[in-house]
Design a protein around this motif. Structure first.
Motif, PDB file in Angstrom:
ATOM      1  N   ARG A 116       0.819  -1.206   0.000  1.00 16.95           N
ATOM      2  CA  ARG A 116       0.000   0.000   0.000  1.00 16.95           C
ATOM      3  C   ARG A 116       0.857   1.262   0.000  1.00 16.95           C
ATOM      4  O   ARG A 116       0.401   2.328  -0.384  1.00 16.95           O
ATOM      5  CB  ARG A 116      -0.928   0.012   1.213  1.00 16.95           C
ATOM      6  CG  ARG A 116      -2.251  -0.678   0.936  1.00 16.95           C
ATOM      7  CD  ARG A 116      -3.105  -0.755   2.174  1.00 16.95           C
ATOM      8  NE  ARG A 116      -3.548   0.554   2.636  1.00 16.95           N
ATOM      9  CZ  ARG A 116      -4.063   0.759   3.832  1.00 16.95           C
ATOM     10  NH1 ARG A 116      -4.199  -0.255   4.669  1.00 16.95           N
ATOM     11  NH2 ARG A 116      -4.455   1.950   4.197  1.00 16.95           N
ATOM     12  N   LYS A 117       2.100   1.142   0.485  1.00 17.26           N
ATOM     13  CA  LYS A 117       3.018   2.282   0.384  1.00 17.26           C
ATOM     14  C   LYS A 117       3.861   2.046  -0.854  1.00 17.26           C
ATOM     15  O   LYS A 117       5.018   1.602  -0.765  1.00 17.26           O
ATOM     16  CB  LYS A 117       3.903   2.378   1.632  1.00 17.26           C
ATOM     17  CG  LYS A 117       3.173   2.705   2.907  1.00 17.26           C
ATOM     18  CD  LYS A 117       2.631   4.118   2.946  1.00 17.26           C
ATOM     19  CE  LYS A 117       3.698   5.168   3.179  1.00 17.26           C
ATOM     20  NZ  LYS A 117       3.085   6.536   3.234  1.00 17.26           N
ATOM     21  N   GLU A 118       3.283   2.325  -2.020  1.00 16.96           N
ATOM     22  CA  GLU A 118       3.954   1.965  -3.266  1.00 16.96           C
ATOM     23  C   GLU A 118       5.312   2.641  -3.407  1.00 16.96           C
ATOM     24  O   GLU A 118       6.220   2.098  -4.047  1.00 16.96           O
ATOM     25  CB  GLU A 118       3.056   2.320  -4.458  1.00 16.96           C
ATOM     26  CG  GLU A 118       3.522   1.645  -5.734  1.00 16.96           C
ATOM     27  CD  GLU A 118       2.675   1.995  -6.950  1.00 16.96           C
ATOM     28  OE1 GLU A 118       1.490   2.282  -6.807  1.00 16.96           O
ATOM     29  OE2 GLU A 118       3.245   1.958  -8.057  1.00 16.96           O
ATOM     30  N   GLU A 119       5.485   3.822  -2.784  1.00 12.20           N
ATOM     31  CA  GLU A 119       6.755   4.541  -2.945  1.00 12.20           C
ATOM     32  C   GLU A 119       7.942   3.758  -2.393  1.00 12.20           C
ATOM     33  O   GLU A 119       9.079   4.025  -2.749  1.00 12.20           O
ATOM     34  CB  GLU A 119       6.668   5.920  -2.287  1.00 12.20           C
ATOM     35  CG  GLU A 119       6.296   5.942  -0.816  1.00 12.20           C
ATOM     36  CD  GLU A 119       4.804   6.148  -0.601  1.00 12.20           C
ATOM     37  OE1 GLU A 119       4.018   5.452  -1.284  1.00 12.20           O
ATOM     38  OE2 GLU A 119       4.432   6.969   0.253  1.00 12.20           O
ATOM     39  N   ILE A 124       7.491  -4.518  -6.068  1.00 15.09           N
ATOM     40  CA  ILE A 124       7.950  -3.988  -7.358  1.00 15.09           C
ATOM     41  C   ILE A 124       9.447  -4.243  -7.510  1.00 15.09           C
ATOM     42  O   ILE A 124       9.904  -4.743  -8.520  1.00 15.09           O
ATOM     43  CB  ILE A 124       7.646  -2.486  -7.455  1.00 15.09           C
ATOM     44  CG1 ILE A 124       6.128  -2.260  -7.411  1.00 15.09           C
ATOM     45  CG2 ILE A 124       8.227  -1.900  -8.738  1.00 15.09           C
ATOM     46  CD1 ILE A 124       5.728  -0.817  -7.258  1.00 15.09           C
ATOM     47  N   GLU A 232      11.163   8.076  -1.121  1.00 13.04           N
ATOM     48  CA  GLU A 232      10.888   7.254  -2.290  1.00 13.04           C
ATOM     49  C   GLU A 232      12.051   6.328  -2.590  1.00 13.04           C
ATOM     50  O   GLU A 232      13.191   6.574  -2.193  1.00 13.04           O
ATOM     51  CB  GLU A 232      10.547   8.120  -3.508  1.00 13.04           C
ATOM     52  CG  GLU A 232      11.655   9.041  -3.931  1.00 13.04           C
ATOM     53  CD  GLU A 232      11.224   9.982  -5.052  1.00 13.04           C
ATOM     54  OE1 GLU A 232      10.384  10.855  -4.786  1.00 13.04           O
ATOM     55  OE2 GLU A 232      11.739   9.843  -6.177  1.00 13.04           O
TER      56      GLU A 232
ATOM     57  N   HIS B 397       7.222   9.024  -9.238  1.00 15.28           N
ATOM     58  CA  HIS B 397       8.327   8.450  -8.458  1.00 15.28           C
ATOM     59  C   HIS B 397       7.815   7.808  -7.168  1.00 15.28           C
ATOM     60  O   HIS B 397       8.476   6.946  -6.604  1.00 15.28           O
ATOM     61  CB  HIS B 397       9.366   9.527  -8.156  1.00 15.28           C
ATOM     62  CG  HIS B 397      10.241   9.828  -9.333  1.00 15.28           C
ATOM     63  ND1 HIS B 397      11.195   8.934  -9.783  1.00 15.28           N
ATOM     64  CD2 HIS B 397      10.285  10.877 -10.170  1.00 15.28           C
ATOM     65  CE1 HIS B 397      11.786   9.446 -10.845  1.00 15.28           C
ATOM     66  NE2 HIS B 397      11.254  10.618 -11.110  1.00 15.28           N
ATOM     67  N   LEU B 398       6.659   8.243  -6.718  1.00 11.21           N
ATOM     68  CA  LEU B 398       6.078   7.616  -5.523  1.00 11.21           C
ATOM     69  C   LEU B 398       5.224   6.402  -5.888  1.00 11.21           C
ATOM     70  O   LEU B 398       4.728   5.701  -5.021  1.00 11.21           O
ATOM     71  CB  LEU B 398       5.221   8.637  -4.757  1.00 11.21           C
ATOM     72  CG  LEU B 398       5.998   9.804  -4.144  1.00 11.21           C
ATOM     73  CD1 LEU B 398       5.057  10.744  -3.415  1.00 11.21           C
ATOM     74  CD2 LEU B 398       7.077   9.321  -3.193  1.00 11.21           C
ATOM     75  N   THR B 399       5.004   6.190  -7.177  1.00  9.73           N
ATOM     76  CA  THR B 399       4.281   5.002  -7.638  1.00  9.73           C
ATOM     77  C   THR B 399       5.146   4.312  -8.694  1.00  9.73           C
ATOM     78  O   THR B 399       4.826   4.357  -9.887  1.00  9.73           O
ATOM     79  CB  THR B 399       2.925   5.398  -8.256  1.00  9.73           C
ATOM     80  OG1 THR B 399       3.159   6.475  -9.168  1.00  9.73           O
ATOM     81  CG2 THR B 399       1.921   5.834  -7.222  1.00  9.73           C
ATOM     82  N   PRO B 400       6.259   3.713  -8.277  1.00 12.15           N
ATOM     83  CA  PRO B 400       7.261   3.244  -9.247  1.00 12.15           C
ATOM     84  C   PRO B 400       6.733   2.237 -10.259  1.00 12.15           C
ATOM     85  O   PRO B 400       7.307   2.116 -11.338  1.00 12.15           O
ATOM     86  CB  PRO B 400       8.354   2.626  -8.365  1.00 12.15           C
ATOM     87  CG  PRO B 400       7.799   2.549  -7.004  1.00 12.15           C
ATOM     88  CD  PRO B 400       6.685   3.508  -6.889  1.00 12.15           C
ATOM     89  N   ASN B 404       8.097   2.217 -14.119  1.00 11.79           N
ATOM     90  CA  ASN B 404       8.684   0.994 -14.679  1.00 11.79           C
ATOM     91  C   ASN B 404       7.924   0.542 -15.918  1.00 11.79           C
ATOM     92  O   ASN B 404       8.528   0.117 -16.908  1.00 11.79           O
ATOM     93  CB  ASN B 404       8.648  -0.130 -13.643  1.00 11.79           C
ATOM     94  CG  ASN B 404       9.614   0.119 -12.513  1.00 11.79           C
ATOM     95  OD1 ASN B 404      10.356   1.098 -12.541  1.00 11.79           O
ATOM     96  ND2 ASN B 404       9.609  -0.742 -11.508  1.00 11.79           N
ATOM     97  N   LYS B 589      -2.712   6.217  -6.274  1.00 11.55           N
ATOM     98  CA  LYS B 589      -2.267   6.069  -4.890  1.00 11.55           C
ATOM     99  C   LYS B 589      -3.441   6.255  -3.923  1.00 11.55           C
ATOM    100  O   LYS B 589      -3.591   5.505  -2.963  1.00 11.55           O
ATOM    101  CB  LYS B 589      -1.211   7.130  -4.614  1.00 11.55           C
ATOM    102  CG  LYS B 589      -0.196   6.730  -3.600  1.00 11.55           C
ATOM    103  CD  LYS B 589       1.024   7.617  -3.686  1.00 11.55           C
ATOM    104  CE  LYS B 589       1.873   7.457  -2.445  1.00 11.55           C
ATOM    105  NZ  LYS B 589       1.864   6.157  -1.828  1.00 11.55           N
TER     106      LYS B 589
END
Lengths: 341, 633
Positions: A116-119, A124, A232, B397-400, B404, B589
């Motif tokens: 949930r904290k994708e950053e 990933i 990040e 950048h906060l959702t890489p 990608n 997000k």
């Protein structure tokens, strides 16, 4: 006394409560959604503060519930709880029913889903793992990256899903700080050449011996503690993790290349607990954990007479506190039947 | 000469409001900028004139937009506006045909029955009376709805109606009194003379059966005239000022005048054109999800009109633009809000009632900043030459996963590209702009512009609609700016990106800055239709919801933002899709934290659908439009 009590959840709290209730003379059914008892304990390797193996605690609990008065029903999820004139009817997901004179809810916690904290890149980037993944590695005595190399620089992020307004969790999960310190030391023990960096907001060393371990981590193990959250994470072409953070003590932004990042996932109300709360009408607080009847002298008592709480379904707790809390349930259950008759 | 003292209040009011409208229009015209003056002059003698007349008829009289979205509310507005218009029109014709002479003073048409009580006994006269009664009944039916709406807004299908000030209440009462007093005055007169049609005649004979109709009529004619006069005199001080102002607005808009980003006469005209109908309140998610009911555009404009400090209202807004879409007058609400944000805190001004008839210009001085902003610490970079630049933006950048996926898509398409902010870049500037700090934003824009210019790229692709909007509107660059959904759509159409079909049900959430903000609705859906089964929602295109995470609102709490996010996610996932797709990293997000359904950016879905052989770098056929030469000035 032929009273029948159902304990929901066979983690540390549920097992302790079931054992002590049985000692007090009750008939106990211990219901567990997984195939095995022990809950999160099965996932940990060595426990803070004294680094005893979690299996030792598990052995103690197993012995406690291994007796005639306790029926362990595993692989079963309770979905409905109805109170009919002081008799509780419980319905499982599979559709079977059981009745009880009192219920102890010990549904525990779920780890915050770090994706949930994708950053932070969990799910990933391969080498971003959680504290619970790291315990798995400790169990195998081997800390390696996905490509088999040994990490040279490891980062640990505190407060993942705790004290974070954006994910809706304002509370402190209380155990992640000491877990981070413990795991940092364990990494250094296993890999003496590896450098470890902890990114924290505050170091909350409130438990017995915590502060001493924190000092040991700095003085003996040379672990770097940096005050500031990681903002990040990205990945370089060489598959290194590039993190951006702010060192709030130095007042400077900071960029660092790491091999592995460990996320200290916080504690959240368990999904099973949420379902139960909804179906039974049990009150929950703003932090979504069960709300106790009284903060000081009723932390085991719910808003429904005859339903009691044990352990981390009410708030984050360590194992010591969980066991004490579960034992305290027994006296509340005894008082409940005494006042009824 | 037909005359009676009771017509005096009406005459005073009428001539006052006519003269006032001329004076105010001249003032507005003289305050317009020179180019806008020319536009208006050209529009007045050009095609805009006809368009404006048509729009005035459709919107100001018929109220087509309101009718389409809310029939009962639309009927109320239509019966009052169009009904009154017809009553005046046919009243004038009636006075002209049946009166003592042609070309009468206006009061003779309005009070025709008083001066011609015997009119309407038989034949054509009776038919005409019937028609006039029908019009009155039409207006009264609308008035009935209006009265009910004031006490229970739900009846007309509105959840909230606007709150009123004292003067508005007086004006409203006089407006409400106009038609019932006309009804009673005409009925009594008809009752006394045995004339009148189905409405006035019937009511008149009924009243005359137990009341002295002859004596009762006169006071009601006075009341009718007084309420008309009062309404006209108070009109400039109340929200009913929107009636004359809207006419001016329609001409100005059709002549091509827009709000822009500076305050001026056009902003002022729009501010006075708001009828406080409250449609923006019902459309606002801060209202129906977060329960914040005092910051909507109608209140912002009211605050501006009353010279209040509206800074708190101006900043408490998601800037999603939903109100712009529903405003039946077509006021550019979000640009007006932006102008107020740039003004920062303003001093409330107390003025006397007389001053309000001719208020000072609603000009606002730009905020004086202390000290100098400087981004001189930013490193000077020498970017490599490239055709296509990819600017991911800080939210990406906060959702890489999105960044990608874009890298995979670029690699698969064989485009010569460069990742402008791979190692972290400089902000696009929009967050500063949204908080009213244009000067500071300009510094960032200049920094990024240099980088883009030095790279020689002819296309700039961005993943973030927030960046896209500012690149598109506030960067003065000779590059084509594309959102990644547009870019991917182009690659697919060119045939340089081969995709598999994924067996998934997907709903698409249109991000505010991409959809309403930049008008990009179709390309994202086209891309999705290539790879998945796209389901429809109740909130498509212009109607789309805001995720709640908007950078535009710095006043509300995370709890309130979460409420909006949960409501939006629940609405969109009603049909249980496999994926809730969006094309904004911020929306992704926010929505991901608000639903159990998987939330993904279109780029992620496309990257997953890339056919395997495409994954090797530099396939032979890059999109032809990306191979064109760079123009160097």
């Amino acid at each position: 006394m032929n009273k029948h009590i159902v304990v929901i959840g066979a983690g540390v709290a549920g097992m302790e409560a079931a054992g002590q209730l049985s000692n007090a003379g009750f008939n106990v059914s211990l219901v567990e959604k997984d195939e095995n008892t022990g809950g999160h304990l099965n996932g940990w390797y060595k426990l803070f503060p004294d680094r005893r193996r979690s299996s030792e605690v598990k052995d103690y609990l197993d012995k406690l519930i291994n007796k005639d008065g306790i029926k362990v029903i595993s692989g079963t999820t309770i979905e409905k709880l109805v109170n009919i004139n002081g008799i509780f009817s419980l319905e499982t997901r599979e559709g079977t029913e059981m009745t009880a004179d009192a219920v102890v809810v010990a549904t525990g916690f779920d780890l915050f889903k770090s994706s949930r904290k994708e950053e932070y890149g969990y799910g990933i980037y391969d080498n971003v793992i959680t504290s619970s993944d790291l315990e798995e590695m400790f169990r195998k005595d081997k800390i390696v990256l996905v490509d088999g190399r040994v990490p040279e620089n490891v980062g640990i992020v505190h407060c993942v899903g705790s004290r974070d307004e954006k994910v809706g969790n304002l509370y402190c999960s209380k155990l992640c700080c000491i877990t981070a310190v413990k795991q940092a030391i364990e990494i250094r023990e296993l890999l003496p050449e590896t450098r470890v960096f902890c990114f924290y907001m505050d170091m909350r060393m409130g438990g017995a011996h915590y502060e001493e371990i924190y000092r040991e981590a700095q003085e003996e193990w040379g672990i770097n503690f940096i005050r500031g959250k990681v903002s990040e994470v990205s990945e370089s072409i060489r598959k290194k993790l590039i993190i951006k953070a702010e060192d709030t003590l130095a007042g400077r932004p900071l960029k660092m290349e790491l091999d592995m990042l460990v996320l200290m996932a916080g504690m959240e109300m368990s999904e099973g607990g949420r379902i139960l709360a909804k179906s039974a009408g049990l009150e929950t607080g703003e932090n979504r954990f069960f709300a106790s009847a009284d903060n000081h002298f009723g932390s085991n008592i719910s808003n429904i007479p005859g339903v009691f709480y044990a352990g981390t379904c009410t708030a984050p707790m360590n194992i010591t506190e969980t066991i004490s809390h579960a034992r305290a349930t027994v006296s509340d259950v005894l008082n409940y039947f005494k006042n009824r008759s | 000469m037909q005359f009676d003292p009771f017509v005096i209040p009406f005459n005073i009011g009428l001539y006052f409001i006519l003269i006032y409208a001329v004076v105010r229009s001249v003032r507005w015209f003289s305050n317009l900028s020179r180019p806008d003056k020319l536009r208006l002059q050209r529009g007045f003698f050009g095609r805009a004139f006809g368009q404006s007349l048509k729009e005035i008829f459709m919107e100001s009289l018929i109220h087509r937009k309101i009718l389409k979205s809310n029939f009962r509310l639309g009927f109320m507005h239509m019966s009052l506006a169009f009904g009154w218009f017809l009553l005046i029109l046919f009243g004038t014709i009636e006075a002209d045909i049946f009166g003592e002479k042609h070309l009468n003073a206006p009061y003779k048409a309005i009070f025709f029955k008083f001066f011609n009580p015997d009119h309407g006994r038989a034949g054509f006269e009776a038919a005409y009376s019937f028609w006039m009664d029908l019009l009155l009944a039409f207006i009264l039916s609308g008035l009935l709805i209006a009265v009910i709406k004031r006490f229970s807004s739900k009846v007309v299908g509105m959840k909230k109606t606007t709150r009123l000030r004292v003067l508005d209440k007086v004006a409203l009462t006089s407006l409400w009194l106009i038609f019932p007093s006309r009804l009673l005055a005409e009925s009594f007169t008809s009752g006394a003379y045995g004339t009148g049609s189905f409405l006035t005649g019937f009511l008149g004979s009924l009243l005359a059966s137990f009341l002295p109709a002859q004596q009762m009529a006169y006071p009601f004619w006075w009341l009718y005239s007084l309420s008309l006069g009062t309404f006209f005199i108070l009109l400039p001080l109340t929200r009913y000022m929107h009636i004359p102002t809207e006419l001016f607005l329609i001409f100005a808009r059709n002549s091509g005048i827009t709000t822009g980003d500076q305050p001026g006469a056009f902003t002022e005209i729009q501010t006075y054109s708001c009828s406080s109908c409250g449609m923006c309140i019902d459309a606002c998610q801060l209202n129906f999800s977060a329960g914040i009911t005092n910051i909507q555009s109608a209140y912002l404009l009211k605050g501006i009109r009353n010279n209040e400090n509206v800074s708190d209202i101006a900043f408490n807004c998601l800037m999603c633009g939903r109100c712009d879409q529903v405003c039946p007058v077509g006021i550019e609400l979000t640009p007006i809000r932006m102008i107020r944000r740039r003004a920062g805190e303003t001093e409330p001004v107390q003025t006397s009632i007389w001053k309000k008839y001719l208020p000072d210009r609603l000009d606002i001085m730009p905020v004086k900043t202390n000290g100098k902003t400087s981004y001189s610490f930013l490193p000077v970079e020498e970017p490599a030459k490239t055709d296509v630049l990819y600017f991911a933006g800080c939210m990406t950048h906060l959702t890489p996963a999105i960044g990608n996926s874009m890298v995979r898509i670029f690699d698969a398409s064989g485009v010569n590209y460069s990742f402008m902010d791979a190692g972290g870049g400089v902000c696009c500037g929009r967050p500063l702009m949204l908080s009213g700090q244009d000067r500071e934003a300009r510094e960032l824009i200049n920094f990024n512009s240099q980088l883009i210019w030095k790279s020689g790229a002819h296309t700039l692709v961005t993943s973030c609609p927030i960046c896209y909007k500012v690149f598109k509107e506030s960067y003065y660059l000779d590059v084509e700016v594309l959102h990644h959904t547009q870019f991917i759509n182009m690659l697919i159409e060119e045939g340089s990106l081969k995709l598999n079909f994924l067996r998934k049900k997907v709903v698409y959430h249109t991000p505010c800055d991409l959809g309403r903000g930049s008008g990009v609705y179709d390309e994202p859906k086209e891309v999705l239709k290539h790879v998945v089964r796209l389901q429809n929602t109740n909130f498509e295109n212009e109607k789309s919801l805001c995720c709640g995470g908007s950078l535009g609102n710095i006043k509300i709490s995370y709890q309130e933002k979460n409420k909006i996010a949960r409501d939006t996610a629940a609405e969109l996932t009603r049909e249980n899709p496999d994926i809730l797709a969006t094309s904004c990293p911020l929306c992704k997000k926010i929505l991901a934290g608000a639903t159990e359904t998987k939330v993904a950016d279109i780029a992620e879905i496309v990257a997953e659908a890339i056919t395997v052989p495409m994954l090797k770098k530099n396939t032979p056929k890059p999109a032809s439009c990306l191979r064109k030469n760079v123009i160097v000035y």
